[in-house]
Design an enzyme around this catalytic site. Structure first.
Site, short mmCIF file in Angstrom:
data_model
loop_
_atom_site.label_atom_id
_atom_site.label_comp_id
_atom_site.label_asym_id
_atom_site.label_seq_id
_atom_site.Cartn_x
_atom_site.Cartn_y
_atom_site.Cartn_z
N PHE A 293 42.80 44.43 54.87
CA PHE A 293 43.01 43.93 53.51
C PHE A 293 43.42 42.46 53.54
O PHE A 293 44.60 42.13 53.68
CB PHE A 293 44.09 44.77 52.83
CG PHE A 293 44.14 44.60 51.34
CD1 PHE A 293 43.17 45.15 50.54
CD2 PHE A 293 45.18 43.90 50.75
CE1 PHE A 293 43.22 45.01 49.16
CE2 PHE A 293 45.24 43.75 49.38
CZ PHE A 293 44.26 44.31 48.58
N ARG B 69 48.39 30.69 50.99
CA ARG B 69 48.05 31.82 51.86
C ARG B 69 46.64 31.74 52.44
O ARG B 69 46.22 32.62 53.17
CB ARG B 69 48.23 33.13 51.08
CG ARG B 69 49.70 33.44 50.86
CD ARG B 69 49.94 34.40 49.71
NE ARG B 69 51.36 34.71 49.57
CZ ARG B 69 52.27 33.90 49.05
NH1 ARG B 69 51.93 32.69 48.64
NH2 ARG B 69 53.54 34.28 48.96
N HIS C 243 44.59 42.48 33.24
CA HIS C 243 43.39 42.51 34.08
C HIS C 243 43.75 42.46 35.57
O HIS C 243 43.18 43.21 36.38
CB HIS C 243 42.48 41.32 33.71
CG HIS C 243 41.21 41.25 34.48
ND1 HIS C 243 40.14 42.07 34.21
CD2 HIS C 243 40.84 40.47 35.51
CE1 HIS C 243 39.16 41.79 35.04
NE2 HIS C 243 39.55 40.82 35.84
N ILE D 162 44.14 36.53 41.19
CA ILE D 162 45.24 35.67 40.73
C ILE D 162 45.68 36.14 39.34
O ILE D 162 44.86 36.26 38.43
CB ILE D 162 44.79 34.19 40.71
CG1 ILE D 162 44.32 33.76 42.11
CG2 ILE D 162 45.93 33.29 40.21
CD1 ILE D 162 43.66 32.40 42.17
N ALA E 80 40.60 37.01 46.43
CA ALA E 80 41.82 36.48 45.81
C ALA E 80 41.84 36.92 44.35
O ALA E 80 40.95 36.57 43.58
CB ALA E 80 41.87 34.96 45.91
N TRP F 254 34.41 35.43 43.44
CA TRP F 254 35.45 34.94 42.53
C TRP F 254 36.49 34.15 43.32
O TRP F 254 36.84 34.53 44.44
CB TRP F 254 36.14 36.09 41.81
CG TRP F 254 35.33 36.67 40.69
CD1 TRP F 254 34.64 37.84 40.70
CD2 TRP F 254 35.12 36.09 39.41
NE1 TRP F 254 34.01 38.03 39.51
CE2 TRP F 254 34.29 36.96 38.68
CE3 TRP F 254 35.55 34.90 38.80
CZ2 TRP F 254 33.88 36.71 37.38
CZ3 TRP F 254 35.14 34.65 37.50
CH2 TRP F 254 34.32 35.54 36.81
N GLU G 214 34.61 45.13 42.83
CA GLU G 214 33.37 45.68 43.38
C GLU G 214 33.48 46.03 44.86
O GLU G 214 32.56 46.62 45.43
CB GLU G 214 32.21 44.70 43.16
CG GLU G 214 31.79 44.53 41.71
CD GLU G 214 32.75 43.70 40.86
OE1 GLU G 214 32.85 43.98 39.65
OE2 GLU G 214 33.42 42.79 41.40
N GLY H 191 47.30 35.97 32.16
CA GLY H 191 48.15 36.37 31.05
C GLY H 191 47.86 37.76 30.50
O GLY H 191 48.48 38.16 29.51
N THR H 192 46.93 38.49 31.12
CA THR H 192 46.57 39.83 30.63
C THR H 192 46.75 40.85 31.75
O THR H 192 46.92 40.48 32.92
CB THR H 192 45.10 39.86 30.16
OG1 THR H 192 44.25 39.70 31.30
CG2 THR H 192 44.81 38.75 29.15
#
Length: 155
Positions: free
Chosen positions: A115, A129, A90, A84, A82, A24, A60, A87-88
């Site tokens: 990390f 970053r 999640h 990011i 990453a 992702w 995962e 709006g939820t």
């Protein structure tokens, strides 16, 4: 009487390192991976001692890290991803469970898991970053892994 000080260094030119990399947000994460590999190489880690393992996403990571730790082939795992904010909620679930899960695996296995997972509010922050204004957090995670491998060997 002198106080004994134990600290790690970056001279860990041996050891095997697993880079656990999220698919992702690959447009950011691949830069983190490149920064980590560059740092390991500059500190004398050969390509034969670097393995890249791709997982679908940061959620995962704990299970993948547990399997890597169980294999007992690595001196450290470097988690690179990453998450990011959108709006939820999640983001909160993924970032929180990834962080807690990796910490738990590290403690249970007695294995350094560093990390390098960005938890950011915007794509701009992620890009900053991953090698621009705010440095490369993948390179920093690799440096931390080198130092932790050294430290643990001295304790």
């Amino acid at each position: 009487m002198t106080i004994k000080v134990i600290e790690g260094d970056f001279k860990a030119s041996t050891g095997k390192y697993a880079l656990l990399v999220s698919r992702w947000n690959s447009f950011v994460v691949e830069h983190l991976k490149d920064g980590a590999i560059d740092t390991l190489r500059r500190h004398g880690i050969s390509d034969e001692n670097i393995e890249v393992i791709y997982a679908p996403g940061a959620f995962e990571f704990p299970l993948a890290a547990q399997k890597l730790a169980d294999a007992k082939r690595y001196d450290a795992i470097i988690a690179l991803g990453a998450v990011i904010r959108g709006g939820t909620p999640h983001f909160d679930y993924v970032a929180g469970e990834c962080t807690k899960g990796l910490a738990q695996v590290s403690l249970n296995a007695g294995l350094p898991i560093t990390f390098g997972v960005l938890t950011v509010d915007s794509i701009e922050q992620a890009i900053e970053r991953s090698g621009t204004k705010a440095g490369n957090k993948g390179a920093e995670a690799a440096s931390t892994a080198l130092e932790m491998v050294s430290l643990i060997s001295k304790i």
